[in-house]
Design an enzyme around this catalytic site. Structure first.
Site, PDB file in Angstrom:
ATOM      1  N   HIS A 211      -8.153  -6.352   2.260  1.00 55.54           N
ATOM      2  CA  HIS A 211      -6.921  -5.524   2.697  1.00 55.54           C
ATOM      3  C   HIS A 211      -6.199  -6.031   4.105  1.00 55.54           C
ATOM      4  O   HIS A 211      -5.344  -5.450   4.262  1.00 55.54           O
ATOM      5  CB  HIS A 211      -6.963  -4.072   2.370  1.00 55.54           C
ATOM      6  CG  HIS A 211      -7.832  -3.609   3.597  1.00 55.54           C
ATOM      7  ND1 HIS A 211      -9.363  -3.658   3.831  1.00 55.54           N
ATOM      8  CD2 HIS A 211      -7.582  -2.904   4.742  1.00 55.54           C
ATOM      9  CE1 HIS A 211      -9.746  -3.248   5.037  1.00 55.54           C
ATOM     10  NE2 HIS A 211      -8.589  -2.710   5.470  1.00 55.54           N
TER      11      HIS A 211
HETATM   12  C1  UD1 Z   1      -5.176   0.881   7.517  1.00 57.15           C
HETATM   13  C2  UD1 Z   1      -5.760   0.652   8.959  1.00 57.15           C
HETATM   14  C3  UD1 Z   1      -7.117  -0.313   8.766  1.00 57.15           C
HETATM   15  C4  UD1 Z   1      -7.942   0.295   7.885  1.00 57.15           C
HETATM   16  C5  UD1 Z   1      -7.078   0.546   6.538  1.00 57.15           C
HETATM   17  C6  UD1 Z   1      -8.109   1.070   5.392  1.00 57.15           C
HETATM   18  C7  UD1 Z   1      -4.299   0.604  11.211  1.00 57.15           C
HETATM   19  C8  UD1 Z   1      -3.762  -0.380  11.978  1.00 57.15           C
HETATM   20  N1  UD1 Z   1      -4.903  -0.054   9.718  1.00 57.15           N
HETATM   21  O1  UD1 Z   1      -4.546  -0.294   7.077  1.00 57.15           O
HETATM   22  O2  UD1 Z   1      -7.447  -0.481   9.998  1.00 57.15           O
HETATM   23  O3  UD1 Z   1      -8.805  -0.687   7.551  1.00 57.15           O
HETATM   24  O4  UD1 Z   1      -6.250   1.405   7.071  1.00 57.15           O
HETATM   25  O5  UD1 Z   1      -7.574   1.248   4.257  1.00 57.15           O
HETATM   26  O6  UD1 Z   1      -4.285   1.959  11.017  1.00 57.15           O
HETATM   27  N2  UD1 Z   1      -0.218   2.722   1.385  1.00 57.15           N
HETATM   28  C9  UD1 Z   1      -0.060   3.347   0.073  1.00 57.15           C
HETATM   29  N3  UD1 Z   1      -0.610   4.613   0.031  1.00 57.15           N
HETATM   30  C10 UD1 Z   1      -1.473   4.924   0.925  1.00 57.15           C
HETATM   31  C11 UD1 Z   1      -1.606   4.378   2.017  1.00 57.15           C
HETATM   32  C12 UD1 Z   1      -0.974   3.041   2.185  1.00 57.15           C
HETATM   33  O7  UD1 Z   1       0.620   3.020  -0.913  1.00 57.15           O
HETATM   34  O8  UD1 Z   1      -2.153   6.201   0.674  1.00 57.15           O
HETATM   35  C13 UD1 Z   1       0.509   1.236   1.585  1.00 57.15           C
HETATM   36  C14 UD1 Z   1       1.857   1.515   2.007  1.00 57.15           C
HETATM   37  O9  UD1 Z   1       2.707   0.429   1.370  1.00 57.15           O
HETATM   38  C15 UD1 Z   1       1.509   1.022   3.392  1.00 57.15           C
HETATM   39  C16 UD1 Z   1       0.391  -0.153   3.080  1.00 57.15           C
HETATM   40  O10 UD1 Z   1      -0.279   0.582   2.214  1.00 57.15           O
HETATM   41  O11 UD1 Z   1       2.634   0.402   4.002  1.00 57.15           O
HETATM   42  C17 UD1 Z   1      -0.420  -0.080   4.505  1.00 57.15           C
HETATM   43  O12 UD1 Z   1      -0.853   1.160   5.059  1.00 57.15           O
HETATM   44  P1  UD1 Z   1      -1.201   1.556   6.544  1.00 57.15           P
HETATM   45  O13 UD1 Z   1      -1.716   2.798   6.829  1.00 57.15           O
HETATM   46  O14 UD1 Z   1      -0.147   1.016   7.334  1.00 57.15           O
HETATM   47  O15 UD1 Z   1      -2.321   0.181   6.734  1.00 57.15           O
HETATM   48  P2  UD1 Z   1      -3.666  -0.238   5.797  1.00 57.15           P
HETATM   49  O16 UD1 Z   1      -3.383  -1.599   5.496  1.00 57.15           O
HETATM   50  O17 UD1 Z   1      -4.110   0.769   5.033  1.00 57.15           O
END
Ligand code: UD1
Length: 370
Positions: A211
């Site tokens: 991821h």
């Molecule tokens: C975040 C953390 C990362 C951690 C990861 C674990 C930061 C900078 N990154 O990354 O360190 O390893 O979480 O999962 O804080 N989304 C959903 N549903 C959710 C959450 C996210 O659909 O419940 C999708 C959204 O499209 C979002 C994308 O995932 O834009 C990324 O989510 P985000 O929280 O920005 O970062 P992660 O890649 O999950």
């Protein structure tokens, strides 16, 4: 509330935070006549399978505060958490804020607390990947720089903080709370039906999780990883629980055809089932931080598709291999491990299931006058 009782707010935001704060929450119940422990969920992760399932499985109560921030650019997400968390702190006036790990919610909440002169404790302090292109590295450095109590999981963290000039009195080598959760849930993990549900034999399959933006935000990198997994999925089962970021990029980059029918893609998997999958796997292929630690504790070989790790003990003492982002190198390591040449790791110091005990004792000593 009795004014002699100290108030501590712990922050959770994203998936890897929940299993780190759970053991701390349970441990604080032993001090409940002196310390009132509250949980604030920023809502950085919000999907049922990325958030609520972890509260349910870990036995955590519903959060005392839910900020509902959700996804967005780094600035939008971080700023959103800051504005909402400031309101909670103005209202609650806690004696300490605890943050964990390296996600955007970690730096957002520590920055707000510190500027309101509320002490901050950082769980999993001192880790460094030395790669400032990783958002997590920026979050780690900044959070450590302003924290008052730094709880460290491994030797490298101690060294890094010393080198950065952090006052030794602020640093506590407490061990790894993520391992506490694993130990606390061991019997539930063993009873998980996931192997039966997915028709897997112990030791007969690979688990893959990918991821990181550096791996999945570029079509070429993501395609290379999928091709590598396809290759191994021909000979044995490869279970690939897909993170929402990865799923949306497979679609955006039109890589659906790169996913071979042999690969077993699933939705994100809950904590208990996932650890059962890890424990019984022949091999893990990942770019996650926490999974490098969990596989080391469980003695399962792990091939990490990153050029660096902020958790070097998993490589020097544990079962982890850093394969980098060169898929040919990853391929060679995987083949070698499957050939029976996996290194035998040992469990790092203080990864003994009692990190939360040490953390809560230190907090008690700091907050409650003797
Ligand atoms: C975040 C953390 C990362 C951690 C990861 C674990 C930061 C900078 N990154 O990354 O360190 O390893 O979480 O999962 O804080 N989304 C959903 N549903 C959710 C959450 C996210 O659909 O419940 C999708 C959204 O499209 C979002 C994308 O995932 O834009 C990324 O989510 P985000 O929280 O920005 O970062 P992660 O890649 O999950």
């Amino acid at each position: 509330m009795n004014s002699n009782i100290k108030k501590v707010i712990s922050v959770v935001g994203a998936r890897p935070n929940f299993m780190k704060i759970a053991p701390i929450h349970f441990e604080f119940q032993k001090y409940k006549d002196k310390i009132h422990h509250l949980i604030c969920h920023t809502g950085q992760h919000y999907d049922e399978k990325m958030s609520k399932i972890f509260f349910d499985e870990l036995g955590l109560p519903a959060p005392d505060f839910y900020l509902g921030i959700g996804s967005g650019s780094h600035a939008v997400q971080t700023a959103g958490v800051m504005v909402a968390f400031e309101k909670i702190l103005l209202e609650e006036k806690p004696d300490l804020v605890i943050v964990a790990g390296d996600v955007n919610s970690t730096i957002a909440c520590s920055l707000v607390a510190k500027k309101m002169h509320i002490p901050v404790a950082h769980v999993e302090a001192g880790l460094r990947s030395w790669d400032r292109e990783m958002p997590e590295e920026i979050n780690r450095i900044l959070t450590d720089a302003i924290s008052d109590m730094l709880f460290v999981t491994e030797d490298s963290g101690l060294e890094n903080l010393r080198r950065e000039g952090v006052d030794a009195n602020k640093i506590f080598f407490t061990g790894n709370v993520m391992i506490d959760s694993l130990v606390n849930n061991a019997s539930l993990i063993d009873r998980s039906p996931v192997l039966k549900d997915l028709q897997l034999a112990p030791g007969g399959y690979i688990v893959a999780t990918i991821h990181r933006p550096s791996n999945v935000d570029k079509a070429e990198s993501l395609a290379g990883i999928l091709q590598l997994l396809n290759k191994y999925a021909k000979g044995r089962k490869v279970i690939f629980p897909v993170h929402p970021r990865t799923r949306s990029n497979i679609k955006n980059f039109k890589l659906e055809n790169e996913v071979s029918p042999d690969l077993i893609l699933t939705e994100p998997i809950g904590y208990i089932d996932f650890l059962n999958l890890v424990k019984n796997a022949r091999l893990i292929v990942t770019d996650s931080g926490g999974i490098q630690e969990e596989s080391t504790y469980l003695g399962v070989p792990c091939v990490t598709l990153r050029d660096n790790t902020e958790r070097p003990v998993t490589v020097t003492k544990g079962t982890n291999y850093l394969a980098g982002t060169d898929m040919a190198k990853a391929d060679r390591i995987i083949a070698d491990v499957l050939d029976g040449n996996a290194k035998k790791g040992v469990i790092p110091e203080l990864w003994d299931g009692r990190a939360a005990q040490r953390i809560c004792q230190a907090v008690y000593k700091a907050l409650v006058p003797s």
